[in-house]
Motif scaffolding. Structure first.
Motif, mmCIF file in Angstrom:
data_model
loop_
_atom_site.group_PDB
_atom_site.id
_atom_site.type_symbol
_atom_site.label_atom_id
_atom_site.label_comp_id
_atom_site.label_asym_id
_atom_site.label_seq_id
_atom_site.Cartn_x
_atom_site.Cartn_y
_atom_site.Cartn_z
ATOM 1 N N LYS A 46 -44.023 -4.267 -5.341
ATOM 2 C CA LYS A 46 -43.868 -4.117 -6.803
ATOM 3 C C LYS A 46 -43.472 -2.693 -7.154
ATOM 4 O O LYS A 46 -42.643 -2.463 -8.051
ATOM 5 N N SER A 47 -44.066 -1.723 -6.442
ATOM 6 C CA SER A 47 -43.701 -0.327 -6.674
ATOM 7 C C SER A 47 -42.244 -0.068 -6.297
ATOM 8 O O SER A 47 -41.513 0.648 -7.008
ATOM 9 N N ALA A 48 -41.801 -0.680 -5.173
ATOM 10 C CA ALA A 48 -40.389 -0.522 -4.783
ATOM 11 C C ALA A 48 -39.464 -1.156 -5.821
ATOM 12 O O ALA A 48 -38.401 -0.593 -6.148
ATOM 13 N N SER A 49 -39.877 -2.317 -6.349
ATOM 14 C CA SER A 49 -39.060 -2.969 -7.389
ATOM 15 C C SER A 49 -39.003 -2.107 -8.639
ATOM 16 O O SER A 49 -37.945 -2.006 -9.295
ATOM 17 N N MET A 50 -40.122 -1.472 -9.009
ATOM 18 C CA MET A 50 -40.132 -0.617 -10.184
ATOM 19 C C MET A 50 -39.205 0.587 -9.990
ATOM 20 O O MET A 50 -38.460 0.965 -10.893
ATOM 21 N N ASN A 51 -39.236 1.181 -8.788
ATOM 22 C CA ASN A 51 -38.335 2.310 -8.512
ATOM 23 C C ASN A 51 -36.882 1.868 -8.577
ATOM 24 O O ASN A 51 -36.006 2.618 -9.055
ATOM 25 N N GLU A 52 -36.608 0.644 -8.107
ATOM 26 C CA GLU A 52 -35.242 0.127 -8.180
ATOM 27 C C GLU A 52 -34.800 -0.051 -9.625
ATOM 28 O O GLU A 52 -33.677 0.325 -10.012
ATOM 29 N N LEU A 53 -35.688 -0.614 -10.434
ATOM 30 C CA LEU A 53 -35.340 -0.809 -11.849
ATOM 31 C C LEU A 53 -35.196 0.529 -12.578
ATOM 32 O O LEU A 53 -34.374 0.661 -13.477
ATOM 33 N N LYS A 54 -36.015 1.513 -12.168
ATOM 34 C CA LYS A 54 -35.863 2.849 -12.749
ATOM 35 C C LYS A 54 -34.478 3.409 -12.470
ATOM 36 O O LYS A 54 -33.841 4.015 -13.353
ATOM 37 N N ALA A 55 -34.011 3.214 -11.241
ATOM 38 C CA ALA A 55 -32.687 3.710 -10.878
ATOM 39 C C ALA A 55 -31.609 3.043 -11.728
ATOM 40 O O ALA A 55 -30.645 3.700 -12.180
ATOM 41 N N TYR A 56 -31.759 1.731 -11.994
ATOM 42 C CA TYR A 56 -30.797 1.036 -12.859
ATOM 43 C C TYR A 56 -30.864 1.563 -14.291
ATOM 44 O O TYR A 56 -29.838 1.642 -14.988
ATOM 45 N N VAL A 57 -32.074 1.938 -14.743
ATOM 46 C CA VAL A 57 -32.204 2.502 -16.091
ATOM 47 C C VAL A 57 -31.381 3.782 -16.210
ATOM 48 O O VAL A 57 -30.632 3.983 -17.191
ATOM 49 N N TYR A 58 -31.508 4.655 -15.204
ATOM 50 C CA TYR A 58 -30.765 5.909 -15.260
ATOM 51 C C TYR A 58 -29.261 5.672 -15.163
ATOM 52 O O TYR A 58 -28.453 6.403 -15.776
ATOM 53 N N ALA A 59 -28.869 4.636 -14.395
ATOM 54 C CA ALA A 59 -27.440 4.311 -14.302
ATOM 55 C C ALA A 59 -26.903 3.831 -15.646
ATOM 56 O O ALA A 59 -25.783 4.187 -16.051
ATOM 57 N N ILE A 60 -27.701 3.002 -16.354
ATOM 58 C CA ILE A 60 -27.286 2.526 -17.678
ATOM 59 C C ILE A 60 -27.287 3.675 -18.677
ATOM 60 O O ILE A 60 -26.372 3.818 -19.512
ATOM 61 N N LEU A 61 -28.312 4.519 -18.593
ATOM 62 C CA LEU A 61 -28.406 5.649 -19.522
ATOM 63 C C LEU A 61 -27.249 6.613 -19.364
ATOM 64 O O LEU A 61 -26.782 7.222 -20.339
ATOM 65 N N GLY A 88 -29.218 -12.690 -12.122
ATOM 66 C CA GLY A 88 -30.596 -12.362 -11.762
ATOM 67 C C GLY A 88 -30.956 -10.929 -12.076
ATOM 68 O O GLY A 88 -32.132 -10.563 -12.020
ATOM 69 N N LEU A 89 -29.936 -10.096 -12.395
ATOM 70 C CA LEU A 89 -30.178 -8.712 -12.799
ATOM 71 C C LEU A 89 -29.554 -8.520 -14.178
ATOM 72 O O LEU A 89 -28.350 -8.729 -14.365
ATOM 73 N N GLY A 169 -38.041 -19.929 -18.646
ATOM 74 C CA GLY A 169 -39.166 -20.527 -17.939
ATOM 75 C C GLY A 169 -39.426 -19.966 -16.548
ATOM 76 O O GLY A 169 -40.297 -20.475 -15.842
ATOM 77 N N GLN A 170 -38.693 -18.923 -16.147
ATOM 78 C CA GLN A 170 -38.864 -18.322 -14.826
ATOM 79 C C GLN A 170 -39.438 -16.912 -14.964
ATOM 80 O O GLN A 170 -39.073 -16.180 -15.886
ATOM 81 N N PRO A 171 -40.350 -16.511 -14.066
ATOM 82 C CA PRO A 171 -40.927 -15.167 -14.155
ATOM 83 C C PRO A 171 -39.915 -14.098 -13.753
ATOM 84 O O PRO A 171 -39.173 -14.270 -12.783
ATOM 85 N N HIS A 172 -39.897 -13.014 -14.494
ATOM 86 C CA HIS A 172 -39.001 -11.886 -14.237
ATOM 87 C C HIS A 172 -39.786 -10.588 -14.362
ATOM 88 O O HIS A 172 -40.781 -10.520 -15.080
ATOM 89 N N LEU A 173 -39.304 -9.570 -13.644
ATOM 90 C CA LEU A 173 -39.844 -8.219 -13.785
ATOM 91 C C LEU A 173 -38.990 -7.462 -14.784
ATOM 92 O O LEU A 173 -37.765 -7.610 -14.811
ATOM 93 N N ILE A 174 -39.623 -6.637 -15.612
ATOM 94 C CA ILE A 174 -38.887 -5.865 -16.615
ATOM 95 C C ILE A 174 -39.410 -4.438 -16.620
ATOM 96 O O ILE A 174 -40.616 -4.208 -16.552
ATOM 97 N N TYR A 175 -38.470 -3.509 -16.685
ATOM 98 C CA TYR A 175 -38.820 -2.099 -16.840
ATOM 99 C C TYR A 175 -38.120 -1.582 -18.082
ATOM 100 O O TYR A 175 -36.899 -1.688 -18.221
ATOM 101 N N ILE A 205 -34.022 -6.017 -16.408
ATOM 102 C CA ILE A 205 -34.766 -7.235 -16.078
ATOM 103 C C ILE A 205 -34.242 -7.786 -14.758
ATOM 104 O O ILE A 205 -33.023 -7.868 -14.552
ATOM 105 N N LYS A 206 -35.174 -8.177 -13.881
ATOM 106 C CA LYS A 206 -34.781 -8.707 -12.578
ATOM 107 C C LYS A 206 -35.586 -9.956 -12.263
ATOM 108 O O LYS A 206 -36.791 -10.017 -12.533
ATOM 109 N N ASP A 207 -34.897 -10.929 -11.676
ATOM 110 C CA ASP A 207 -35.563 -12.174 -11.281
ATOM 111 C C ASP A 207 -36.598 -11.881 -10.185
ATOM 112 O O ASP A 207 -36.350 -11.102 -9.268
ATOM 113 N N GLN A 208 -37.782 -12.529 -10.284
ATOM 114 C CA GLN A 208 -38.853 -12.307 -9.313
ATOM 115 C C GLN A 208 -38.684 -13.098 -8.019
ATOM 116 O O GLN A 208 -39.500 -12.967 -7.116
ATOM 117 N N THR A 209 -37.647 -13.903 -7.914
ATOM 118 C CA THR A 209 -37.496 -14.771 -6.740
ATOM 119 C C THR A 209 -37.491 -13.968 -5.444
ATOM 120 O O THR A 209 -38.212 -14.282 -4.486
#
Length: 494
Positions: A46-61, A88-89, A169-175, A205-209
């Motif tokens: 989960k921590s690795a996924s959060m770091n990945e989503l953080k990197a995408y945030v900075y890319a979008i920003l 999925g992303l 209806g599917q679980p996703h992670l969001i940062y 947002i990323k799919d939890q699959t």
């Protein structure tokens, strides 16, 4: 706390206690380790996924532009998953409702973007969607056909928030990460409705699959190896316990052999902790046997010293019949009491004696004595039966009962010896006239003299009764169902 007496019978065994302790240790410790490792891996993923989503945030920003008219984004993002529908992303930008343009200004802004944007670097128009107290100012192409929740997380400015949501209806992670842009301070007729700062929140947002697949795969491998490890530990533990407790098993085997008359002493092949116990037991065995031998020798000397004067008295020619009878009675009492005193039933250690050694000798010799008329002794003897006591006592018990049966029998005596677990049963039946019920009850009453019984049930029965009582056995008298005469049953429980 439970006392030893209240514990289940199996728990009185040291081996059982050690095995249960080892099992509890393995069954509690290993699952605890499994749950701990699984949770740690889940948190790591989960921590690795959060770091990945953080990197995408900075890319979008990095490619986000904001003006008083709204949010400006490129048509195509560098990360291709944002451009593929329902990949999925996903990415979205939300703003508070107080920070966006009125609807009449949005059309003008869109038209302005279309007219002024250079063809080589097209910009995506703001896709404004209002949801409660926030507005979705932009969403990636991958969100096409997906409905976002009414309320997305809005952390404080400069802060990020990692959580979970459901899409379709599917679980996703969001940062979510909130920032604020400074706007030019130009003043005109339209700008009076806008703030000098433009806050936005970027949502990745990323799919939890994929996340769940990693966790499930690790969980399966973890528990598979833990089960293998539990099996190995159990095997090692059982082997270790067997090796550690082997001297106790050997001690138990040797003690059983001594009780069954197959050995006289314990061996000296024991660990230091048990060596002293084995030596003390050997000393006890030797002392017991020597003391019993000295005691019997002393009683024999006493009997000889008493019987000699009695024999001299009985040889006197001028002795009256009444005196002769009393002397004979005294002689009989001395013999009876000496036999009682010589019993080894009170010994500290009862050694095992094979019953067949005594029974075969008696069955072979008694018919030679009772040959007029000829008495046939039939036997049904368990060849493995063991009497835990003194050989002389067993010979006295069985010999007297068989002797009485031969005296009372017409032609046949039946001897049955069986051993059921810890119970040894000796049964002697004859085809004589039997013992009437009144006498059967009197035999067991205290103070009744056995030598007052009719022929075939004399003083020998008193000796048998005393010896059986000294071994805490049971003597019962009844009628033989097989031969019709008397039936004597003696039971010893060990």
């Amino acid at each position: 706390m439970l006392s030893v007496k209240r514990l289940p019978k199996v728990m009185h065994s040291l081996k059982a206690r050690l095995i249960v302790s080892a099992l509890l240790l393995i069954l509690i410790l290993m699952p605890l380790i499994g749950f701990t490792l699984n949770d740690a891996f889940k948190q790591q993923v989960k921590s690795a996924s959060m770091n990945e989503l953080k990197a995408y945030v900075y890319a979008i920003l990095a490619v986000t532009e904001v003006s008083r008219d709204g949010v400006l984004m490129p048509e195509v993002l560098l990360e291709n998953q944002f451009n593929v529908i329902q990949s999925g992303l996903y990415a979205a930008i939300s703003t508070p409702n107080t920070s966006v343009l009125k609807s009449k200004n949005r059309a003008a802004f869109n038209a302005k973007i279309i007219e002024t944007s250079p063809p080589a670097t097209p910009l995506n128009s703001t896709n404004i969607t209002s949801k409660d107290n926030q507005t979705i100012a932009w969403r990636s192409d991958s969100l096409l056909g997906i409905e976002l929740p009414n309320q997305l997380p809005t952390p404080n400015k400069g802060q990020g928030q990692f959580s979970e949501i459901e899409l379709n209806g599917q679980p996703h992670l969001i940062y979510s990460f909130s920032v604020s842009f400074e706007l030019p301070t130009a003043i005109n007729s339209e700008s009076q409705h806008l703030n000098s700062r433009f806050p936005i929140t970027i949502h990745i947002i990323k799919d939890q699959t994929e996340f769940q697949q990693q966790v499930d795969q690790f969980t399966q491998q973890l528990w598979r190896w833990l089960m293998i490890l539990m099996g190995l530990l159990l095997a090692i533990q059982m082997t270790w316990l067997w090796w550690t407790l082997k001297p106790l098993s050997s001690l138990e085997t040797e003690l059983s052999a001594i009780e069954n008359g197959k050995a006289n002493q314990l061996s000296d092949r024991y660990p230091t902790e048990l060596q002293a116990v084995a030596q003390q037991l050997n000393t006890l065995l030797s002392t017991e046997q020597n003391q019993r031998k000295r005691y019997r020798n002393a009683l024999a000397d006493l009997a000889h010293s008493l019987k000699t004067p009695l024999a001299v008295i009985q040889s006197q020619t001028d002795l009256s019949p009444e005196s002769f009878e009393q002397v004979t009675h005294i002689n009989r009492i001395i013999g009876h009491q000496l036999k009682r005193a010589q019993s080894a039933a009170g010994s500290a250690w009862h050694l095992g004696i094979p019953v067949v050694n005594i029974s075969d000798k008696l069955v072979r010799n008694l018919p030679k004595i009772y040959c007029q008329p000829l008495i046939t002794i039939k036997q049904n003897v368990d060849r493995e039966a063991i009497f835990k006591g003194d050989e002389a006592d067993l010979s006295e018990i069985l010999g007297n009962v068989l002797d009485n049966a031969c005296k009372a029998a017409a032609s046949t005596v039946q001897l049955n010896i069986t051993q059921n677990g810890a119970a040894l049963v000796l049964q002697v039946e004859d085809d004589g006239s039997g013992v009437n019920e009144t006498l059967q009850a009197q035999i067991f009453e205290r103070g009744i003299r056995a030598d007052s019984y009719k022929m075939g049930h004399g003083i020998g029965l008193a000796i048998v009764r005393d010896l059986v009582d000294s071994y805490h056995g049971q003597l019962s008298i009844g009628q033989s169902q097989l031969l019709g005469g008397a039936s004597f049953t003696i039971t010893f429980k060990y």
